[in-house]
Design a protein around this motif. Structure first.
Motif, mmCIF file in Angstrom:
data_model
loop_
_atom_site.group_PDB
_atom_site.id
_atom_site.type_symbol
_atom_site.label_atom_id
_atom_site.label_comp_id
_atom_site.label_asym_id
_atom_site.label_seq_id
_atom_site.Cartn_x
_atom_site.Cartn_y
_atom_site.Cartn_z
ATOM 1 N N TYR A 61 20.645 72.709 31.023
ATOM 2 C CA TYR A 61 19.807 73.773 30.494
ATOM 3 C C TYR A 61 19.155 73.305 29.197
ATOM 4 O O TYR A 61 19.640 72.389 28.530
ATOM 5 N N ASP A 104 18.345 78.366 26.177
ATOM 6 C CA ASP A 104 17.021 78.981 26.340
ATOM 7 C C ASP A 104 16.781 79.532 27.734
ATOM 8 O O ASP A 104 16.029 80.502 27.891
ATOM 9 N N ASN A 105 17.359 78.911 28.743
ATOM 10 C CA ASN A 105 17.053 79.306 30.123
ATOM 11 C C ASN A 105 18.326 79.519 30.939
ATOM 12 O O ASN A 105 18.572 78.818 31.929
#
Length: 501
Positions: free
Chosen positions: A377, A405-406
């Motif tokens: 990630y 972040d994701n």
């Protein structure tokens, strides 16, 4: 090392004990080894004679200084945690009728986590509503009555002031009339007594004169004087029955009766004023009644809110994982009872620790690569603590956080996450292998080969990674530098650089 240990382990294991060689096989192995050694000696001698014959220079591994990108990274690991959490508490006393989650369950925002039995709450809501209405009615009635009494008090005060003025005027009028009657009677009496006094003296004088002169004229004068005296006595007697004064005295009596009525009315107004004054609510009593009514309204609103909350149940505020569960179905809660804890799965981070060496490289906002359960990630350094703490071994470390972040559904809270922080980066800079940079008391330097001779060049270095280092000064692009200084190299030595890819 590991192979030898494994071999020893096998020897210690009776089932894997190595079989002994036969004498014929042992002789064959020894012959092969002897032949191999002899071949190596022959080849070495041949190469040596060939080098001496050709007068060849020492070949040394070397590379060319090139431009490229270099990036410093900080690798560490930490625990995956949620950045947002919500602890749910029971807002009221109620029975849990439905529990839709278990510990560790993943839920979506808006999911109903639990439901309540609302029968008791509905009864309480109705009861509190009636109590609130009763308190409000009592408050409004008391305020209305107090306002009415305030009006009566104000009116009575004004009336009392007016009637006191009227009574004072009436009393003054009566006194004025009384003074007039008394003054008039006194004036008339004084006049009549003055005339009576003069007549008595005249009569006395006439009596003396008649003793001296017994004449008819004296006797006539005596008779006249006596008649006048009788008239004055009559007037004195009639003075108490003077019609004008009698009318005034009668008027005085009437005015006194009016005064008595006024005084009765004044006393009644005073009584009304005093009675209304005791019925007027003071500011503190009004606040007390208002507080009671407000409390009733609050209790009603609270009961209504609790009922609505119970009807809606407890819902998830965001996507997340149930990380704590303190109740079960059928559990009766009290207000403030802890129900469960929900931690977000959309906002997660990895908590890491940095040494003082890593801390100099890491800054807020730097990008990172986060590996969780084999998935990679994107991450960002979101927090660096300003205080170091000792770990179990006594080393002082600074805690930091890397925001993922994701995130996706493959992330699990509480497991280990590996983090590689892209700390610093230089682009299109001079780059050399780490092995090419040497260090002594004078500082960093490289061996540069120019026209076959070794030159020592002092260098200033910058960023470095696992294999390469940035050259800030001392070298130029295309310079040939040696990567192995273990061969007794010295400045001025003639060598043949063996360029490595």
């Amino acid at each position: 090392m590991f192979g030898r240990k494994k071999g020893r382990d096998k020897l210690q294991d009776g089932s894997n004990e190595k079989k002994k060689m036969s004498p014929q096989k042992r002789k064959k192995v020894i012959w092969r080894m002897t032949a191999a050694i002899a071949a190596l000696l022959i080849i070495g001698a041949s190469v040596s004679r060939s080098m001496e014959k050709k007068n060849m220079l020492p070949q040394v591994p070397a590379v060319q200084v090139v431009r490229g990108d270099i990036e410093t990274t900080v690798s560490t690991s930490g625990v995956v945690e949620s950045e947002i959490s919500q602890v749910y508490y029971a807002p009221m006393a109620a029975k849990v009728s439905v529990l839709n989650v278990e510990l560790g369950d993943a839920v979506k925002a808006g999911d109903v986590l639990l439901g309540y039995d609302t029968e008791d709450l509905e009864y309480k809501q109705k009861s509190d509503a009636l109590d609130a209405q009763a308190s409000e009615n009592s408050y409004q009635s008391s305020i209305s009555e107090s306002n009415k009494q305030e009006s009566i008090y104000a009116q009575s005060t004004e009336q009392l002031a007016n009637i006191e003025i009227i009574i004072d005027a009436q009393q003054a009028c009566i006194k004025q009339l009384q003074y007039y009657v008394e003054d008039e009677k006194s004036r008339q009496k004084l006049k009549l007594y003055d005339e009576k006094y003069r007549l008595n003296r005249r009569i006395n004088n006439l009596n003396v004169q008649s003793y001296i002169e017994d004449t008819e004229g004296v006797h006539v004068s005596q008779a006249q004087a006596m008649n006048e005296l009788e008239e004055i006595n009559r007037k004195l007697e009639e003075l108490e029955e003077n019609k004008e004064l009698t009318d005034i005295e009668r008027q005085i009596v009437l005015e006194q009766e009016k005064l008595a009525d006024m005084e009765i009315l004044r006393d009644e107004i005073k009584s009304d004023k005093n009675s209304s004054e005791t019925s007027i609510l003071d500011a503190y009593k009004k606040k007390e009644l208002e507080a009671i009514a407000e409390k009733g309204r609050i209790n009603e609103e609270l009961a209504q809110a609790h009922l609505e909350e119970a009807l809606a149940g407890v819902r998830a505020d965001f996507n997340g994982i149930i990380t704590e569960l303190d109740i079960n179905e059928g559990f009766v809660t009290e207000a403030g009872t802890k129900l469960m804890k929900l931690e977000s799965s959309d906002d997660v981070r990895v908590n890491i620790s940095l040494s003082k060496y890593d801390l100099a490289k890491v800054k807020l906002g730097q990008k990172a690569e986060v590996t969780i359960s084999g998935q990679i990630y994107e991450g960002t350094v979101s927090k660096i603590n300003r205080m170091a703490e000792k770990n179990d071994s006594g080393t002082r470390l600074v805690s930091a956080e890397v925001h993922v972040d994701n995130p996706d559904d493959n992330i699990y809270l509480g497991i280990e996450g590996k983090v590689v922080i892209m700390a610093q980066k230089s682009e299109n800079t001079l780059v050399a292998p780490l092995a090419a940079v040497n260090v002594d008391q004078e500082g960093d330097f490289c061996y540069v080969v120019k026209e076959g001779l070794i030159e020592r060049k002092s260098v200033t270095t910058g960023l470095s990674d696992v294999n390469s280092i940035e050259i800030l000064s001392g070298l130029e692009e295309g310079d040939i530098i040696l990567t192995d200084s273990s061969m007794g190299l010295t400045e001025g030595m003639q060598v043949e650089p063996l360029l490595m890819e």
